[in-house]
Design a protein around this motif. Sequence first.
Motif, mmCIF file in Angstrom:
data_model
loop_
_atom_site.group_PDB
_atom_site.id
_atom_site.type_symbol
_atom_site.label_atom_id
_atom_site.label_comp_id
_atom_site.label_asym_id
_atom_site.label_seq_id
_atom_site.Cartn_x
_atom_site.Cartn_y
_atom_site.Cartn_z
ATOM 1 N N ARG A 147 59.532 53.319 48.658
ATOM 2 C CA ARG A 147 58.997 52.066 48.129
ATOM 3 C C ARG A 147 57.502 52.020 48.420
ATOM 4 N NH1 ARG A 147 61.253 47.299 46.846
ATOM 5 N NH2 ARG A 147 63.255 47.851 47.768
ATOM 6 N N PRO A 148 56.708 51.621 47.445
ATOM 7 C CA PRO A 148 55.264 51.498 47.711
ATOM 8 C C PRO A 148 55.023 50.465 48.812
ATOM 9 C CG PRO A 148 55.742 51.312 45.349
ATOM 10 C CD PRO A 148 57.060 51.295 46.074
ATOM 11 N N ARG A 149 54.133 50.790 49.695
ATOM 12 C CA ARG A 149 53.807 49.853 50.776
ATOM 13 C C ARG A 149 52.915 48.750 50.243
ATOM 14 N NH1 ARG A 149 55.313 51.387 55.843
ATOM 15 N NH2 ARG A 149 55.813 53.594 56.088
ATOM 16 N N ARG A 150 53.132 47.571 50.783
ATOM 17 C CA ARG A 150 52.269 46.446 50.406
ATOM 18 C C ARG A 150 50.929 46.594 51.099
ATOM 19 N NH1 ARG A 150 56.104 41.192 51.275
ATOM 20 N NH2 ARG A 150 57.750 41.838 49.873
ATOM 21 N N ARG A 151 49.915 46.234 50.384
ATOM 22 C CA ARG A 151 48.580 46.229 50.979
ATOM 23 C C ARG A 151 48.427 44.977 51.815
ATOM 24 N NH1 ARG A 151 43.978 48.031 46.797
ATOM 25 N NH2 ARG A 151 44.714 50.150 46.433
ATOM 26 N N ARG A 152 47.826 45.135 52.953
ATOM 27 C CA ARG A 152 47.539 43.969 53.781
ATOM 28 C C ARG A 152 46.195 43.409 53.361
ATOM 29 N NH1 ARG A 152 49.588 44.499 59.875
ATOM 30 N NH2 ARG A 152 51.760 44.832 59.350
ATOM 31 N N SER A 153 46.165 42.113 53.217
ATOM 32 C CA SER A 153 44.897 41.490 52.816
ATOM 33 C C SER A 153 44.040 41.251 54.069
ATOM 34 C CB SER A 153 45.145 40.170 52.085
ATOM 35 O OG SER A 153 45.850 39.285 52.927
#
Length: 155
Positions: A147-153
């Motif tokens: 699963r693509p990792r979410r980018r942290r803002s």
Amino acid sequence: MVKRTSFAGDACPIARSLDAIGDWWSLLIIREALFGVRRFGEFQNKLGMAKNILAVRLRSLVDHGILATAPASDGSAYSEYVLTPKGHGVFPILVALRQWSEEYDDQPEEIATILVDRDKGRPVRKLELRAEDGRMLSPADTTLKPRPRRRRSAG
């Protein structure tokens, strides 16, 4: 009662779902709820299970957000168990299990009912797994990828 191993934190979504609905009593309780059963005594009468086991399974289904408790619809002091949207989401799983049994059971003629479309009275078509473009998919046509990792803002 023996404590089961929890799969709640497992990375596999199948294992995680089994943590919530993976025993046969839970699936049968959900089946009955889909047919409109709402009260403890009704579940017990329909399923013939011991009260202590039923109480544990109902509590687990409530804890997992599959059932919710609500005041009795007849205004009595009792409470009822109602399916949540998450509980209604189990319907296709039960249909898939039913259709698998209808196809592979050693004695399918002993199955007492068929699933039909309420409006048309016709049997429900077998569930199919399809790609976004509509192609039928078999296990050989699928694979798993990370699963693509979410980018942290920042901030």
